[in-house]
Motif scaffolding. Structure first.
Motif, PDB file in Angstrom:
ATOM      1  N   VAL A 932       0.862  -1.186   0.000  1.00  0.00           N
ATOM      2  CA  VAL A 932       0.000   0.000   0.000  1.00  0.00           C
ATOM      3  C   VAL A 932       0.892   1.227   0.000  1.00  0.00           C
ATOM      4  O   VAL A 932       1.977   1.225   0.564  1.00  0.00           O
ATOM      5  CB  VAL A 932      -0.946   0.000   1.215  1.00  0.00           C
ATOM      6  N   GLN A1012      -4.178   4.737  -3.857  1.00  0.00           N
ATOM      7  CA  GLN A1012      -4.428   3.307  -3.857  1.00  0.00           C
ATOM      8  C   GLN A1012      -3.540   2.637  -4.906  1.00  0.00           C
ATOM      9  O   GLN A1012      -3.197   3.221  -5.937  1.00  0.00           O
ATOM     10  CB  GLN A1012      -5.907   3.000  -4.182  1.00  0.00           C
ATOM     11  N   GLY A1016      -4.129  -2.170  -2.113  1.00  0.00           N
ATOM     12  CA  GLY A1016      -5.098  -1.534  -1.231  1.00  0.00           C
ATOM     13  C   GLY A1016      -4.811  -0.059  -1.071  1.00  0.00           C
ATOM     14  O   GLY A1016      -4.021   0.537  -1.806  1.00  0.00           O
ATOM     15  N   SER A1017      -5.538   0.540  -0.104  1.00  0.00           N
ATOM     16  CA  SER A1017      -5.459   1.984   0.147  1.00  0.00           C
ATOM     17  C   SER A1017      -4.322   2.281   1.108  1.00  0.00           C
ATOM     18  O   SER A1017      -4.071   1.514   2.054  1.00  0.00           O
ATOM     19  CB  SER A1017      -6.776   2.497   0.721  1.00  0.00           C
ATOM     20  N   GLY A1018      -3.705   3.439   0.887  1.00  0.00           N
ATOM     21  CA  GLY A1018      -2.629   3.893   1.767  1.00  0.00           C
ATOM     22  C   GLY A1018      -3.141   4.825   2.858  1.00  0.00           C
ATOM     23  O   GLY A1018      -4.343   4.991   3.059  1.00  0.00           O
TER      24      GLY A1018
END
Length: 1180
Positions: A932, A1012, A1016-1018
């Protein structure tokens, strides 16, 4: 200067190298002892023993005495020269010579004048062996001339001017001492402003009106004749007008900017700077390119004179004096040159030689300039003296070889330069004498044990005899390992013991014969006080007894003496002395003091003291409990090689029984001053059998212990040296460890002196390879703690042993210890390196271990070097940072944490030993998967409008993969900080700017922003911003605080409050219209309360219209009530119908109203008292 009889020095061509070789063969010259028996039949050349000083200033009022004394055998005869020619004293009836002496006495008191005998005198002392001469003695009478008559005009100066009053004393011999006084013979005060110079003049930096006087008198004191001459008085008048204008310093002396000064070595260097100026200057001194000597620098005359004592050539240089005041500074540089009259480096010494021997006379002197060295023989320059084949002159050295009796003479060395001269006499006396012992035979020496013993053997002979000492009839020569043999023949026994008793023989030998002498030595026990007098506190009128028990050698008879306060005992029958006691009866206050018992023998003396304190009679005190007194009278008996018996006498137990004795020992040979525990015995024993170690110089002491505590240690016993034996143990902590690939360093903890058991402690170090069939290799080393074996194979196990030995023998066989020779760097790199990537930040590394033989040392582990690979362009910009992880022991895998996702890494593995790292394995690369991203680097809100906001951002600093999109979430925030609905918005990954439209005006929004990847999302970044306000509405929303009508209203309210406070203050402080005010004025203290005269109660004041409503304009509430909880000092408390009270100070207690009518109050007239509220209304 130079002696006049010295001709010009000749030059010799003899080389220096033969001279040095010859000097190496010289023997030590003899001194002839001043022994009357010896001098009676030994001839000796003359020696000058006393003479008058070179510069001899005489008192013309007394007879002239010119000294010249000499010794020699036969006694010398004397003659004199005056001004270089023979002085016939027989022709002058005023001149006589003292019998048996060369001293002249010139009788000028009866007739004649001292000036007649002024001149240069020299004395010669002569016998058959040579002639010695004195210095040139310059005889001059002292002179104290009068001042020349002169007329001195009065001096008139204006306030602040400088002045120099000259002295110019007459030239006397020796020079006069100058000082300034007045007519009353009082010294004139001196200061930084007024001071006397080295030349005697009186200097004023600036004059003041108080300097006005008519009796400035310079005096010259001639100490030799004890006379004082006086100059005519000088009159000075200082006009008290306007002072002179202030001015910077200038020097009165010395003149100019530079001057020269020359001084002789050893004298006192005096430098002077005196300045004038207004204000008075201050003088400072520095040495250019150097510092003033710390312990030899002194300041005189208010720092105007710098003095350096014992001046030397190193003190030459430039000295700078600085005169400074508030208007400036001036400098003067004095260039100092230090010259030197001749001074001795090595004066010639007398020589006593035997026929055929060799010797030298050396005369070395120094000076500036370098002095000239000249030689005379028997007072005649060697150049014109009779030739002597045994004599050779080489500059400052005379070499004698194969001397004969005719070579005897007195030689004079004259060292001279322009500043003075040195003259030294040294004789060469050729004697052939067999040895003689000058010490009387069979002298008995008695010495106290443990003290030095000195046995004399004064001797003489030519050639110089050798001295040997023997003990007993068949003893061998005594050597300096235990004894000290002095050059004068004395034998010293540094610590005499009982076994030192005996007969000693001194033998003197030379080639002409031998002489011997016997002396006897007895060692006596020391005198000791085994029971000392003790501190005593007694009551007046009682009896006191001091005990002093003395132990001494049986052959010595001591004398016991008692003293009081270091004086004799009072002659009083109350004091009685028996064998061991001093008894004082009917003690009085005068008997208090220090009582000393002194025991004296012919060889030693001891003393002990105690204090007697006399007090008034008191009830019988309770017994005092204390620690025991120390034991005493320690004795050693049954002295064997490894044991001894110690006996002692217990001290007083001080009312608490002794429970045990503690015995300690000191090893004076190895650890002097350090006491060790030896043994403990019960408190009923006074004897202990002690086990001893070999080769230890024991001393013992004993401490007693009771229930209170432990006593101080006893005095030490006599010393007992046990015999040496072989060591009974070997060194501990034996180790073998190489420091280089080809060595083995064997170390051990050495035995201490106590453990050595004898002299000559050494170690036998042995080693061999553990896995081979080699024999033991051994070496014996000194008392060290390390041995290095060189040329060993790399990292091979060895068996090691270290055995102690001394002069007696070896210690038991030591234990074997394994060690290793030195390590070298590993040879092989780990192989088959594999990497297993666990996740985006963690990887596992595997490798095959290296063969143990290739490690070539102790395997400490494996070390992984890993780094993030970069492109060639980035690699050029910065250095690649490598990280290191070490895995202890023989591991074959390890984990690499903290990796960066979506990166390419490279690693290698190395084996590590105690020497360092081996070669690296082949680099192995691996990739980490995506992760991420980090939060965007920044987020800014720009260009806000009524319904839109623009967002700008920077991508994440660590994307950790390929960004797929950004997510923006935002929501409004109302005035109560409540959050509204959340809106989600997806933004393409290639965007860095986004505008939000259709927002509410004048509304705060909160934004949440993150990137992202496919994983996944940071992390998110947040920010807040507000849309702008509608201008039409903003024009209607005016801040009330900026309106003019509101500002005017507030000013009016503030003015009314200020007026109200002023009125209150006036009515409260001007209370003359109230009766209470009249009562208060009748008292000195305004704080005293008004009281009724009849009952002492407080007076009450009221108004007929109590409870009347407030008038219009009052600021009371609309319901016309006044709350009680308001401040007692408020304006409401002054209103109608309210009992106003000043509860704080109590000055006014009663009722007040606003009616303007007079009413009596307790018989006092009260004036009108209007309400403060009404008063305020009248102002409004």
């Amino acid at each position: 200067m130079q002696l006049k009889i010295m001709p010009k020095k000749k030059h010799f061509s003899a080389g220096r190298v033969p001279l040095i070789l010859f000097l190496c063969q010289m023997i030590r010259a003899l001194d002839v002892p001043l022994d009357s028996k010896l001098l009676g039949d030994l001839v000796q050349p003359p020696t000058i023993t006393q003479q008058s000083p070179k510069d001899y200033i005489i008192d013309p009022r007394e007879n002239i005495v010119i000294q010249c004394e000499a010794k020699g055998k036969p006694p010398p005869s004397f003659s004199w020269t005056r001004n270089g020619t023979h002085f016939d004293i027989d022709k002058d009836p005023l001149v006589t010579m003292k019998p048996g002496s060369g001293t002249l006495v010139i009788n000028i008191m009866s007739e004649g004048k001292a000036e007649t005998y002024e001149g240069v005198y020299q004395c010669t002392a002569r016998n058959e062996r040579g002639a010695a001469i004195s210095n040139n003695i310059v005889v001059r009478p002292s002179r104290s001339p009068l001042w020349t008559k002169e007329r001195l005009e009065p001096i008139t100066l204006r306030n602040g001017q400088s002045l120099v009053l000259p002295c110019r004393p007459p030239i006397g011999l020796p020079p006069a001492i100058i000082f300034w006084m007045d007519n009353s013979f009082q010294r004139l005060p001196q200061s930084e402003r007024v001071s006397q110079g080295l030349n005697g003049d009186l200097y004023f930096s600036n004059v003041l009106p108080e300097d006005t006087r008519e009796d400035y008198i310079c005096y010259a004191r001639f100490n030799h004749t004890q006379t004082i001459q006086q100059k005519q008085p000088i009159s000075l008048k200082v006009i008290s007008a306007k002072p002179s204008k202030e001015r910077p310093p200038t020097f009165l002396t010395p003149e100019g900017n530079e001057s020269l000064k020359e001084e002789l070595r050893g004298n006192v260097l005096s430098l002077e700077c005196i300045a004038e100026g207004l204000p008075t200057p201050i003088i400072y001194w520095i040495k250019e390119d150097g510092t003033l000597p710390v312990n030899r620098t002194f300041y005189q005359n208010f720092k105007k004179t710098l003095q350096i004592t014992q001046v030397s050539e190193a003190d030459s240089g430039n000295y700078q004096c600085i005169a400074k005041n508030t208007l400036g500074a001036v400098h003067h540089t004095i260039s100092v040159t230090v010259k030197a009259a001749p001074y001795w480096i090595s004066a010639p010494q007398n020589l006593v030689l035997s026929p055929g021997e060799n010797g030298t006379l050396i005369c070395r002197a120094n000076g500036n300039p370098k002095p000239r060295i000249g030689w005379l023989t028997n007072g005649v320059p060697v150049e014109i003296a009779p030739d002597d084949p045994s004599r050779k002159i080489d500059g400052d050295t005379i070499i004698f070889s194969n001397v004969q009796e005719r070579s005897s003479a007195v030689y004079q060395c004259n060292a001279s330069n322009e500043y003075g001269y040195l003259l030294a006499n040294a004789f060469v006396n050729v004697l052939a004498e067999p040895p003689r012992i000058l010490t009387s035979a069979n002298i008995l020496y008695q010495v106290i044990a443990n003290r030095p013993a000195l046995l004399d053997c004064a001797f003489f002979g030519s050639p110089l005899p050798t001295i040997e000492w023997f003990k007993g009839t068949k003893g061998s020569a005594l050597h300096e390992d235990i004894y000290v043999l002095h050059d004068n023949g004395t034998l010293e026994i540094p610590v005499a013991q009982k076994d030192s008793t005996g007969t000693y023989t001194c033998v003197a030998r030379n080639k002409l014969g031998m002489a011997k002498n016997e002396v006897h030595l007895e060692i006596k026990d020391p005198t000791r006080i085994i029971k000392q007098p003790e501190y005593a506190v007694v009551q007046r009128g009682s009896k006191v007894s001091f005990e002093c028990k003395v132990k001494h050698d049986n052959t010595l008879i001591p004398t016991i003496m008692w003293l009081k306060d270091n004086g004799e005992l009072p002659n009083d029958e109350r004091f009685s002395v028996d064998k061991d006691h001093l008894v004082v009866t009917d003690v009085s206050d005068d008997d208090g003091g220090v009582y000393t018992c002194a025991a004296n023998t012919t060889l030693d003396s001891v003393s002990a003291s105690a204090v007697l304190r006399v007090v008034a009679p008191t009830p019988t005190p309770a017994p005092v409990y204390d620690v025991p007194n120390p034991p005493f009278d320690l004795e050693l008996t049954n002295q064997l090689d490894k044991s001894v018996q110690l006996t002692w006498t217990p001290g007083d137990d001080n009312n608490s029984p002794i429970t045990k004795f503690i015995i300690e020992y000191e090893d004076a040979m190895h650890e002097a001053g350090i006491w060790h525990h030896q043994a403990e015995v019960s408190g009923t024993q006074t004897t202990a059998q002690l086990t001893l170690s070999p080769y230890v110089n024991y001393s013992f002491r004993v401490m007693a212990e009771n229930s209170i505590g432990r006593s101080v240690p006893s005095e030490a016993s006599e010393q007992y040296l046990t015999k040496a034996a072989e060591p009974d143990q070997n060194p501990m902590t034996v180790e073998g460890l190489g420091t280089e690939p080809d060595n083995l360093v064997i170390t051990w903890k050495p035995l201490n002196g106590f453990e050595s058991n004898g002299p000559g402690l050494q170690y036998k170090v042995s080693w061999r390879q553990k896995d081979g069939d080699d024999e033991w290799t051994s070496v014996v080393v000194a008392n060290v703690s390390k041995y290095i074996v060189s040329g060993t194979p790399t990292f091979v196990p060895y068996l090691i042993k270290v055995q102690a030995l001394n002069d007696v023998g070896f210690a038991p066989e030591p234990a074997e210890v394994m060690g290793h020779s030195g390590e070298d760097l590993p040879m092989v790199a780990p192989g088959n390196v594999r990497v297993n990537v666990v996740n985006s930040t963690l990887a596992e590394v595997h490798w095959d271990p290296v063969p143990l033989k290739s490690v070539r040392g102790h395997l400490q582990g494996y070390r992984i070097y890993y780094w993030k690979a970069q492109s060639s362009s980035k690699r050029n910009r910065r250095h690649i940072e490598k990280k290191i992880l070490t895995f202890q022991g023989n591991k074959t895998h390890g984990m690499l944490p903290g990796l960066q996702p979506y990166s390419h890494y490279v690693l290698n593995v190395r084996v590590v030993n105690g020497k360092g790292e081996g070669p690296a394995s082949t680099d192995r690369g691996f990739h980490t998967p995506e992760g991420v991203p980090s939060a965007p680097s920044s987020l800014k809100i720009v260009n806000p409008t009524l319904d839109s906001l623009t967002l700008e951002w920077d991508p994440p600093s660590h994307p950790n993969g390929v960004l797929t999109e950004y997510t923006l979430r935002y929501q409004p925030i109302n005035s109560t900080h409540e959050l509204g609905p959340l809106v989600d918005l997806k933004i393409p990954a290639n965007k860095t700017r986004w505008t939000l439209n259709h927002l509410n005006f004048s509304t705060r929004y909160k934004f949440y922003f993150y990137a992202q990847t496919s994983v996944g999302s940071g992390s998110q970044i947040t920010e807040e911003a507000i849309t702008t306000v509608d201008e039409a509405m903003a024009s209607r929303q005016v801040d009330i605080a900026t309106q003019g009508w509101f500002i005017g209203l507030m000013c009016a309210v503030a003015l009314l409050i200020l007026i109200l406070l002023i009125v209150c203050f006036i009515r409260r402080n001007k209370g003359g219209k109230y009766p209470v005010k009249e009562k208060e004025d009748a008292h000195a203290d305004p704080e005293i309360q008004p009281m009724k005269e009849d009952d002492g109660t407080f007076g009450e004041y009221s108004d007929a219209e109590d409870h009347k409503p407030l008038k219009k304009g009052s600021r009371t509430p609309s319901d016309r009530t006044v709350k009680k909880e308001d401040s007692d000092d408020s304006l409401v408390d002054y209103g109608e119908g309210v009992n106003g009270q000043f509860n704080e100070d109590g000055s006014f207690i009663g009722q007040y109203s606003g009616k303007k009518e007079k009413e009596p109050a307790e018989g006092n007239e009260s004036s009108e008292a209007p309400s403060p509220v009404n008063a305020m209304n009248s102002f409004v």
